[in-house]
Scaffold this motif. Structure first.
Motif, PDB file in Angstrom:
ATOM      1  N   LYS A 178       1.178  -1.256  -0.060  1.00 62.95           N
ATOM      2  CA  LYS A 178      -0.030  -0.018  -0.162  1.00 62.95           C
ATOM      3  C   LYS A 178       0.893   1.098   0.107  1.00 62.95           C
ATOM      4  N   SER A 179       2.118   1.159   0.488  1.00 61.92           N
ATOM      5  CA  SER A 179       3.107   2.114   0.195  1.00 61.92           C
ATOM      6  C   SER A 179       4.749   2.125  -0.380  1.00 61.92           C
ATOM      7  N   SER A 180       4.215   0.830  -1.226  1.00 59.80           N
ATOM      8  CA  SER A 180       6.084   0.655  -1.877  1.00 59.80           C
ATOM      9  C   SER A 180       4.803   1.111  -2.580  1.00 59.80           C
ATOM     10  N   LEU A 181       4.076   0.898  -3.673  1.00 58.37           N
ATOM     11  CA  LEU A 181       3.504   0.939  -5.002  1.00 58.37           C
ATOM     12  C   LEU A 181       3.518   2.429  -5.376  1.00 58.37           C
ATOM     13  N   ARG A 182       3.123   3.462  -4.041  1.00 61.85           N
ATOM     14  CA  ARG A 182       3.646   4.722  -4.580  1.00 61.85           C
ATOM     15  C   ARG A 182       5.366   5.400  -4.284  1.00 61.85           C
ATOM     16  N   ARG A 183       5.932   4.400  -3.917  1.00 61.74           N
ATOM     17  CA  ARG A 183       7.612   4.775  -2.832  1.00 61.74           C
ATOM     18  C   ARG A 183       8.106   3.303  -2.925  1.00 61.74           C
ATOM     19  N   GLN A 184       9.104   3.257  -3.280  1.00 59.68           N
ATOM     20  CA  GLN A 184       9.283   1.903  -2.755  1.00 59.68           C
ATOM     21  C   GLN A 184      10.899   2.102  -1.890  1.00 59.68           C
ATOM     22  N   VAL A 185      10.743   1.483   0.062  1.00 59.27           N
ATOM     23  CA  VAL A 185      11.469   1.858   0.204  1.00 59.27           C
ATOM     24  C   VAL A 185      12.659   0.605   0.707  1.00 59.27           C
ATOM     25  N   LEU A 186      11.174  -0.991   1.377  1.00 52.27           N
ATOM     26  CA  LEU A 186      11.868  -2.513   0.839  1.00 52.27           C
ATOM     27  C   LEU A 186      12.885  -3.130  -0.146  1.00 52.27           C
ATOM     28  N   GLY A 187      13.386  -3.961  -0.323  1.00 45.44           N
ATOM     29  CA  GLY A 187      14.312  -4.327  -1.432  1.00 45.44           C
ATOM     30  C   GLY A 187      15.047  -3.066  -2.431  1.00 45.44           C
ATOM     31  N   VAL A 188      15.389  -2.175  -1.918  1.00 46.16           N
ATOM     32  CA  VAL A 188      15.944  -1.357  -2.253  1.00 46.16           C
ATOM     33  C   VAL A 188      17.529  -1.565  -1.901  1.00 46.16           C
ATOM     34  N   PRO A 189      18.547  -1.440  -2.075  1.00 51.21           N
ATOM     35  CA  PRO A 189      19.309  -2.652  -2.008  1.00 51.21           C
ATOM     36  C   PRO A 189      20.468  -0.552  -1.684  1.00 51.21           C
ATOM     37  N   ARG A 190      21.588  -0.941  -0.836  1.00 48.86           N
ATOM     38  CA  ARG A 190      22.249   0.464  -0.437  1.00 48.86           C
ATOM     39  C   ARG A 190      23.008   0.785  -0.773  1.00 48.86           C
ATOM     40  N   PRO A 191      22.926   2.347  -0.645  1.00 53.23           N
ATOM     41  CA  PRO A 191      24.642   2.216  -1.579  1.00 53.23           C
ATOM     42  C   PRO A 191      25.893   1.728  -1.783  1.00 53.23           C
ATOM     43  N   GLU A 192      25.897   1.231  -0.990  1.00 53.13           N
ATOM     44  CA  GLU A 192      27.520   0.110  -0.964  1.00 53.13           C
ATOM     45  C   GLU A 192      26.944  -0.808  -1.164  1.00 53.13           C
ATOM     46  N   THR A 193      26.547  -1.183  -2.150  1.00 55.18           N
ATOM     47  CA  THR A 193      26.183  -2.785  -2.577  1.00 55.18           C
ATOM     48  C   THR A 193      25.631  -2.625  -3.768  1.00 55.18           C
ATOM     49  N   MET A 194      25.210  -0.952  -4.072  1.00 55.70           N
ATOM     50  CA  MET A 194      24.921  -0.962  -5.439  1.00 55.70           C
ATOM     51  C   MET A 194      26.246  -0.352  -6.236  1.00 55.70           C
ATOM     52  N   ARG A 195      27.641   0.316  -4.852  1.00 54.10           N
ATOM     53  CA  ARG A 195      28.948   0.316  -5.396  1.00 54.10           C
ATOM     54  C   ARG A 195      29.531  -1.003  -6.042  1.00 54.10           C
ATOM     55  N   GLU A 196      28.993  -1.980  -4.865  1.00 53.83           N
ATOM     56  CA  GLU A 196      29.667  -3.428  -5.200  1.00 53.83           C
ATOM     57  C   GLU A 196      28.969  -3.583  -7.116  1.00 53.83           C
ATOM     58  N   VAL A 197      27.271  -3.871  -6.768  1.00 53.17           N
ATOM     59  CA  VAL A 197      27.150  -3.859  -7.844  1.00 53.17           C
ATOM     60  C   VAL A 197      27.871  -3.362  -9.650  1.00 53.17           C
ATOM     61  N   LEU A 198      28.097  -2.269  -9.253  1.00 45.08           N
ATOM     62  CA  LEU A 198      28.220  -1.079 -10.102  1.00 45.08           C
ATOM     63  C   LEU A 198      30.408  -1.152 -10.141  1.00 45.08           C
ATOM     64  N   ARG A 199      30.846  -2.049  -9.809  1.00 44.54           N
ATOM     65  CA  ARG A 199      32.539  -1.881  -9.825  1.00 44.54           C
ATOM     66  C   ARG A 199      32.593  -1.908 -10.943  1.00 44.54           C
ATOM     67  N   ASP A 200      31.879  -3.249 -11.962  1.00 43.02           N
ATOM     68  CA  ASP A 200      32.439  -3.513 -13.808  1.00 43.02           C
ATOM     69  C   ASP A 200      31.275  -3.858 -14.796  1.00 43.02           C
ATOM     70  N   ARG A 201      30.080  -2.631 -14.014  1.00 40.62           N
ATOM     71  CA  ARG A 201      28.939  -2.736 -14.815  1.00 40.62           C
ATOM     72  C   ARG A 201      28.739  -1.245 -15.083  1.00 40.62           C
ATOM     73  N   GLU A 202      27.876  -0.346 -16.178  1.00 45.34           N
ATOM     74  CA  GLU A 202      27.800   0.222 -16.705  1.00 45.34           C
ATOM     75  C   GLU A 202      26.416   0.261 -16.444  1.00 45.34           C
TER      76      GLU A 202
END
Length: 299
Positions: free
Chosen positions: A203-227
């Motif tokens: 009921k809240s996530s469809l307007r603004r998702q908070v859970l299931g959103v990777p943290r910035p440090e995780t995204m930095r790891e994902v993007l280390r060798d990806r664009e």
């Protein structure tokens, strides 16, 4: 519904980690000589990158679909299937257009679409979810980085990565009106996110998702060798993306609204079980309980 071992745990508390994918990406076989079919190069691209873009694929369908959506928008006013922007009453999403419109439901069984889906998933499929995503000019807000599968696994009980989303651009999608961003190759990783899911989180996530959103440090790891890649194109472009591909979109900062029509196909061999987040299942308009294999519609 039966339960089974959780191969992709997520939202178990404070810890976040990256888990290797344990499922195939392409389940089907070689191209066929009759009917719509993906070529070997397209199958290889999808396997490697997690998505396909087919420019100018069905431009003749755009105007009829837009007319149908506009009618639904009026008919469903006030219904739960209509979701507004997080900071305004402007339309963000219409869920389950396939359930309210025979024309849209037949479109997603079109002979130019359904065979491609079956080829990638290697089985009959059912229509798990459909929606219209709408990004109003200037006020259409972002979608955070996420994997659809992570939500469908935790909140709907989808056991394995054997689903995909096919969608058609109903307006031009360009760099400034909030296009879909994807991270090619990220579908081969699974981000086990932190946090715990409350009942009726949708009921809240469809307007603004908070859970299931990777943290910035995780995204930095994902993007280390990806664009990051922006999926842009003209109306009538068909896009197919894999269920675990990390994707999101920025705000629409332009004067051009962006609208797409989407359908999630799940393999009939991948029916949901009890949600892995120990929750009651979400409503049918988010995860259909009709697992009947769909058949081809007339062209």
């Amino acid at each position: 519904m039966p339960t089974q071992d959780d191969l992709y745990p997520s939202r178990l508390g404070g810890r976040e980690q990256i888990i290797p994918r344990q499922d195939p990406v392409v389940y089907g076989g070689e191209p066929t000589k009759s009917g719509a079919s993906l070529e070997r190069a397209q199958l290889d691209h999808y396997e490697k990158n997690g998505y396909l873009v087919l420019p100018g694929y069905m431009p003749e369908m755009v105007e009829p679909l837009l007319a149908e959506i506009e009618q639904l928008r009026g008919e469903l006013r006030g219904c739960e299937e209509l979701v507004c922007e997080p900071e305004s009453d402007e339309l963000r999403t219409i869920f389950n257009p396939c359930g309210f419109s025979g024309h849209i439901e037949r479109f997603f069984r079109h002979p130019k679409i359904l065979p491609l889906v079956r080829q990638l998933l290697g089985s009959d499929v059912y229509l798990m979810q459909s929606r219209v995503n709408n990004k109003p000019a200037f006020t259409g807000r972002s979608f955070a980085w996420h994997s659809d599968f992570e939500t469908w696994h935790v909140e709907d009980g989808m056991p394995r990565m054997r689903a995909l989303t096919a969608w058609i651009m109903l307006s031009e999608s360009h760099q400034h009106n909030g296009p879909l961003y994807v991270i090619p190759g990220s579908h081969k990783l699974y981000v086990s996110c932190c946090g715990r899911t409350a009942e009726d989180n949708y009921k809240s996530s469809l307007r603004r998702q908070v859970l299931g959103v990777p943290r910035p440090e995780t995204m930095r790891e994902v993007l280390r060798d990806r664009e990051i890649h922006a999926i842009t194109g003209m109306p009538g472009t068909l896009v197919i993306h894999e269920c675990n591909l990390l994707h999101g979109s920025p705000d629409n900062i332009s004067n051009d609204p962006r609208k797409v029509l989407m359908c999630v196909y799940n393999s009939v061999e991948n029916k949901p079980v009890t949600p892995f987040g120990d929750l009651k299942p979400r409503p049918d308009f988010l995860s259909s309980r009709d697992y009947s294999p769909v058949s081809l519609a007339a062209a």
